[in-house]
Design a protein around this motif. Structure first.
Motif: not given
Length: 376
Positions: A233-237, A241-243, A293-295, A326-329
């Motif tokens: 996953i990529q999780r917004y921090n 201010s970044s994934l 997918m962006d969540v 905000y998460i990309k999965a």
């Protein structure tokens, strides 16, 4: 053999939904799109939607002969004599489809094509068409066009003529009793309720969503459910201010989740598009062409937080608010303790309670599914 252009003799398929959006599709076809095709000497076949479900039924029933005709239009012959000649079909070929309609029309075409070739050998390593969409923004939300920066019908036509495409990656949505594919958004909670209630305000065009959203914010509900993420996953921090990429190499079919959001959910969207309509960009890092997918998930908040979020979605700054996840999965499962409703590209799906009723979302890697591109 590489991608071949559409044969000069093979028509562009034009799918016209005269009822979408503000019902300007027919006018735009006659005044903008049709003259452009004629000027470019591009033959076309017009398919006009006359009822709900007509487009998906058309492609289910007709995609096999369409692909057969496409292959034959690009075929070559081999051999030294007439008796020895055999037909050689191209490995890949382009099927071009111009859509005058909304995102729901694209959804119907995609699912009609895939259902029509399901269980057949029409899309295989030996013949894999590349389906290219030109979406003329005549729908209500026009999420795909807006996310790609398409300004109007003439802009879409110009991009079609320029010929540059990007992948239109699909999300598979699998429940206990069904599987389908989505191109825009899957939602639960406030967003789903807003789209559902917007039907009573359809005469307002784009404003129907704002009217329905106001109605649902005024009567704000929380929707029980658990969202589980599998694989990287990529999780917004917010601090950076970044994934940030979580590199855990967990197989997407294993039971151990990388991350779980327990809910309840006030607002939840799972999407491939950055914008869902002009001025509304809930998932600013989403890309039509990538494999994520962006969540956007908001759990158990009140009216003030939701209104604050909506007020910042035009600029994308809502992702910095404390109550926004905000998460990309790659793969996600949604499970609820009671029966629930999902919005699937503007349509609605009921899913069951408990583990048996859970719904799985995934960007499939199957090359026989991911055959769609869009002019950009």
């Amino acid at each position: 053999m590489g991608i071949l252009p559409t044969s000069n003799k093979f028509p562009v398929l034009v799918v016209l939904n005269p009822h979408s959006g503000r019902k300007q599709g027919l006018e735009i076809w006659e005044n903008t799109v049709k003259p452009a095709l004629n000027a470019a000497n591009k033959p076309f076949r017009l398919i006009e939607s006359n009822s709900q479900g007509h487009v998906i039924s058309y492609f289910v029933n007709n995609i096999k002969p369409i692909l057969t005709d496409l292959a034959q239009s690009l075929s070559t012959t081999s051999g030294t004599t007439t008796d020895e000649e055999t037909i050689v079909y191209p490995t890949t070929a382009k099927l071009q489809i111009i859509v005058l309609g909304g995102d729901g029309t694209v959804h119907e075409i995609v699912n009609g094509i895939l259902k029509g070739v399901e269980g057949t050998s029409f899309v295989t390593d030996s013949f894999r068409p590349e389906v290219e969409f030109s979406v003329i923004p005549t729908g209500t939300g026009n999420a795909i066009s807006t996310s790609l920066g398409v300004m109007n019908a003439q802009d879409a036509v110009d991009r079609f003529n320029a010929g540059k495409t990007v992948p239109l990656r699909l999300m598979s949505v699998t429940s206990q009793n069904s599987q389908l594919y989505t191109v825009v958004v899957n939602s639960y909670g406030l967003h789903c309720a807003t789209v559902y209630d917007s039907e009573e305000f359809r005469h307002l065009g784009n404003d129907r969503f704002r009217q329905a959203a106001m109605k649902n914010v005024e009567n704000l509900r929380q929707y029980e459910g658990k969202l589980s993420f599998y694989g990287p996953i990529q999780r917004y921090n917010r601090a950076s201010s970044s994934l940030l990429y979580d590199s855990k190499e967990i197989n997407t079919t294993e039971s151990a989740a990388t991350l779980t959001l327990p809910g309840p959910f006030t607002y939840l969207v799972i999407t491939k598009q950055a914008s869902l309509e002009p001025g509304f960009t809930p998932t600013p890092f989403a890309k039509t062409s990538d494999d994520w997918m962006d969540v956007l998930a908001v759990q158990n908040v009140g009216q003030a937080e939701i209104i604050q979020m909506f007020g910042s979605t035009a600029t994308g700054t809502h992702v910095n608010q404390d109550h926004v996840e905000y998460i990309k999965a790659k793969a996600i499962e949604l499970e609820a303790p009671t029966q629930g409703r999902l919005c699937i590209d503007g349509e609605f799906m009921t899913f069951g309670a408990g583990p048996e009723g859970k719904v799985r979302f995934e960007v499939t890697s199957d090359p026989n599914i991911q055959i769609f591109h869009i002019f950009a």
